[in-house]
Scaffold this motif. Structure first.
Motif, PDB file in Angstrom:
ATOM      1  N   ASN A   1      67.218 -67.812 -35.115  1.00  0.00           N
ATOM      2  CA  ASN A   1      65.809 -67.792 -34.721  1.00  0.00           C
ATOM      3  C   ASN A   1      65.643 -67.415 -33.260  1.00  0.00           C
ATOM      4  N   ASN A   2      66.474 -68.002 -32.427  1.00  0.00           N
ATOM      5  CA  ASN A   2      66.427 -67.674 -31.005  1.00  0.00           C
ATOM      6  C   ASN A   2      66.704 -66.199 -30.780  1.00  0.00           C
ATOM      7  N   LEU A   3      67.632 -65.725 -31.532  1.00  0.00           N
ATOM      8  CA  LEU A   3      68.016 -64.324 -31.420  1.00  0.00           C
ATOM      9  C   LEU A   3      66.851 -63.435 -31.832  1.00  0.00           C
ATOM     10  N   LEU A   4      66.189 -63.816 -32.908  1.00  0.00           N
ATOM     11  CA  LEU A   4      65.047 -63.047 -33.392  1.00  0.00           C
ATOM     12  C   LEU A   4      63.923 -63.071 -32.361  1.00  0.00           C
ATOM     13  N   THR A   5      63.682 -64.225 -31.800  1.00  0.00           N
ATOM     14  CA  THR A   5      62.653 -64.356 -30.775  1.00  0.00           C
ATOM     15  C   THR A   5      62.982 -63.453 -29.596  1.00  0.00           C
ATOM     16  N   PHE A   6      64.229 -63.494 -29.233  1.00  0.00           N
ATOM     17  CA  PHE A   6      64.675 -62.671 -28.118  1.00  0.00           C
ATOM     18  C   PHE A   6      64.389 -61.194 -28.391  1.00  0.00           C
ATOM     19  N   PHE A   7      64.741 -60.766 -29.576  1.00  0.00           N
ATOM     20  CA  PHE A   7      64.538 -59.353 -29.900  1.00  0.00           C
ATOM     21  C   PHE A   7      63.059 -59.019 -29.988  1.00  0.00           C
ATOM     22  N   ASN A   8      62.286 -59.929 -30.519  1.00  0.00           N
ATOM     23  CA  ASN A   8      60.847 -59.698 -30.602  1.00  0.00           C
ATOM     24  C   ASN A   8      60.243 -59.538 -29.217  1.00  0.00           C
ATOM     25  N   ASN A   9      60.721 -60.322 -28.293  1.00  0.00           N
ATOM     26  CA  ASN A   9      60.169 -60.267 -26.939  1.00  0.00           C
ATOM     27  C   ASN A   9      60.562 -59.003 -26.200  1.00  0.00           C
ATOM     28  N   THR A  10      61.718 -58.507 -26.492  1.00  0.00           N
ATOM     29  CA  THR A  10      62.175 -57.355 -25.726  1.00  0.00           C
ATOM     30  C   THR A  10      61.873 -56.038 -26.428  1.00  0.00           C
ATOM     31  N   GLU A  11      62.218 -55.987 -27.709  1.00  0.00           N
ATOM     32  CA  GLU A  11      62.073 -54.726 -28.430  1.00  0.00           C
ATOM     33  C   GLU A  11      60.589 -54.360 -28.591  1.00  0.00           C
ATOM     34  N   GLU A  12      59.812 -55.340 -28.978  1.00  0.00           N
ATOM     35  CA  GLU A  12      58.410 -55.074 -29.196  1.00  0.00           C
ATOM     36  C   GLU A  12      57.615 -55.642 -28.036  1.00  0.00           C
ATOM     37  N   ASP A  13      57.237 -54.774 -27.169  1.00  0.00           N
ATOM     38  CA  ASP A  13      56.447 -55.190 -26.022  1.00  0.00           C
ATOM     39  C   ASP A  13      55.122 -55.750 -26.543  1.00  0.00           C
ATOM     40  N   THR A  14      54.698 -56.842 -25.977  1.00  0.00           N
ATOM     41  CA  THR A  14      53.451 -57.431 -26.456  1.00  0.00           C
ATOM     42  C   THR A  14      52.284 -56.903 -25.641  1.00  0.00           C
ATOM     43  N   PHE A  15      51.708 -55.879 -26.138  1.00  0.00           N
ATOM     44  CA  PHE A  15      50.508 -55.319 -25.529  1.00  0.00           C
ATOM     45  C   PHE A  15      49.608 -54.817 -26.642  1.00  0.00           C
ATOM     46  N   TYR A  16      48.402 -54.599 -26.291  1.00  0.00           N
ATOM     47  CA  TYR A  16      47.479 -54.036 -27.271  1.00  0.00           C
ATOM     48  C   TYR A  16      46.544 -53.064 -26.581  1.00  0.00           C
ATOM     49  N   TYR A  17      45.889 -52.291 -27.380  1.00  0.00           N
ATOM     50  CA  TYR A  17      45.003 -51.260 -26.850  1.00  0.00           C
ATOM     51  C   TYR A  17      43.556 -51.612 -27.133  1.00  0.00           C
ATOM     52  N   VAL A  18      42.733 -51.369 -26.147  1.00  0.00           N
ATOM     53  CA  VAL A  18      41.303 -51.502 -26.347  1.00  0.00           C
ATOM     54  C   VAL A  18      40.674 -50.159 -26.021  1.00  0.00           C
ATOM     55  N   ARG A  19      39.964 -49.640 -26.963  1.00  0.00           N
ATOM     56  CA  ARG A  19      39.305 -48.354 -26.738  1.00  0.00           C
ATOM     57  C   ARG A  19      38.205 -48.501 -25.706  1.00  0.00           C
ATOM     58  N   ILE A  20      38.067 -47.492 -24.884  1.00  0.00           N
ATOM     59  CA  ILE A  20      36.916 -47.447 -23.984  1.00  0.00           C
ATOM     60  C   ILE A  20      35.765 -46.848 -24.775  1.00  0.00           C
ATOM     61  N   GLU A  21      34.741 -47.634 -24.924  1.00  0.00           N
ATOM     62  CA  GLU A  21      33.606 -47.199 -25.737  1.00  0.00           C
ATOM     63  C   GLU A  21      32.779 -46.167 -24.986  1.00  0.00           C
ATOM     64  N   ARG A  22      32.028 -45.392 -25.759  1.00  0.00           N
ATOM     65  CA  ARG A  22      31.229 -44.316 -25.176  1.00  0.00           C
ATOM     66  C   ARG A  22      30.247 -44.824 -24.113  1.00  0.00           C
ATOM     67  N   ASN A  23      29.726 -46.032 -24.335  1.00  0.00           N
ATOM     68  CA  ASN A  23      28.731 -46.576 -23.397  1.00  0.00           C
ATOM     69  C   ASN A  23      29.345 -47.391 -22.260  1.00  0.00           C
ATOM     70  N   ASP A  24      30.653 -47.529 -22.273  1.00  0.00           N
ATOM     71  CA  ASP A  24      31.319 -48.219 -21.167  1.00  0.00           C
ATOM     72  C   ASP A  24      31.345 -47.316 -19.936  1.00  0.00           C
ATOM     73  N   LYS A  25      31.500 -47.931 -18.772  1.00  0.00           N
ATOM     74  CA  LYS A  25      31.695 -47.145 -17.551  1.00  0.00           C
ATOM     75  C   LYS A  25      33.006 -46.380 -17.666  1.00  0.00           C
ATOM     76  N   CYS A  26      32.991 -45.174 -17.165  1.00  0.00           N
ATOM     77  CA  CYS A  26      34.197 -44.362 -17.265  1.00  0.00           C
ATOM     78  C   CYS A  26      35.322 -44.965 -16.418  1.00  0.00           C
ATOM     79  N   PHE A  27      36.531 -44.734 -16.889  1.00  0.00           N
ATOM     80  CA  PHE A  27      37.715 -45.312 -16.239  1.00  0.00           C
ATOM     81  C   PHE A  27      37.989 -44.687 -14.869  1.00  0.00           C
ATOM     82  N   CYS A  28      37.373 -43.539 -14.574  1.00  0.00           N
ATOM     83  CA  CYS A  28      37.702 -42.819 -13.342  1.00  0.00           C
ATOM     84  C   CYS A  28      36.881 -43.310 -12.150  1.00  0.00           C
ATOM     85  N   ASN A  29      36.064 -44.355 -12.383  1.00  0.00           N
ATOM     86  CA  ASN A  29      35.257 -44.932 -11.304  1.00  0.00           C
ATOM     87  C   ASN A  29      34.184 -43.993 -10.778  1.00  0.00           C
ATOM     88  N   SER A  30      33.737 -43.095 -11.603  1.00  0.00           N
ATOM     89  CA  SER A  30      32.663 -42.194 -11.190  1.00  0.00           C
ATOM     90  C   SER A  30      31.333 -42.940 -11.197  1.00  0.00           C
TER      91      SER A  30
END
Ligand code: ZN
Length: 87
Positions: free
Chosen positions: A6-35
């Protein structure tokens, strides 16, 4: 033995699969370029032409945000990978 495995699996989960997610920038959101403009009137038309989309890539561990411009195809792939990791 099971505990070690289990520890080994946890270890691999933490390293192999980076824990991040994506959030789309919606059309009505402020643009990411700070314009100060909305995404839909700033970079959005150009991205749409190129089949790209702006997203925030957010680390679950540090909550650090990165702006990424990904192709829609690429995002789909990442999205599924991240989704299966999150749930
Ligand atoms: Zn912009």
């Amino acid at each position: 033995m099971r505990k070690i495995l289990n520890n080994l699996l946890t270890f691999f989960n933490n390293t192999e699969e980076d824990t991040f997610y994506y959030v789309r920038i919606e059309r009505n959101d402020k643009c990411f370029c700070n314009s100060g403009k909305k995404y839909k009137v700033c970079h959005y038309p150009d991205h749409q032409k190129k089949g790209k989309v702006a997203v925030k890539k957010i680390s679950e561990t540090s909550a650090e945000e990165q702006i990424k411009v990904l192709s829609v195809k690429r995002l789909r792939k990442e999205y599924y990978r991240v989704k299966s990791n999150v749930h």
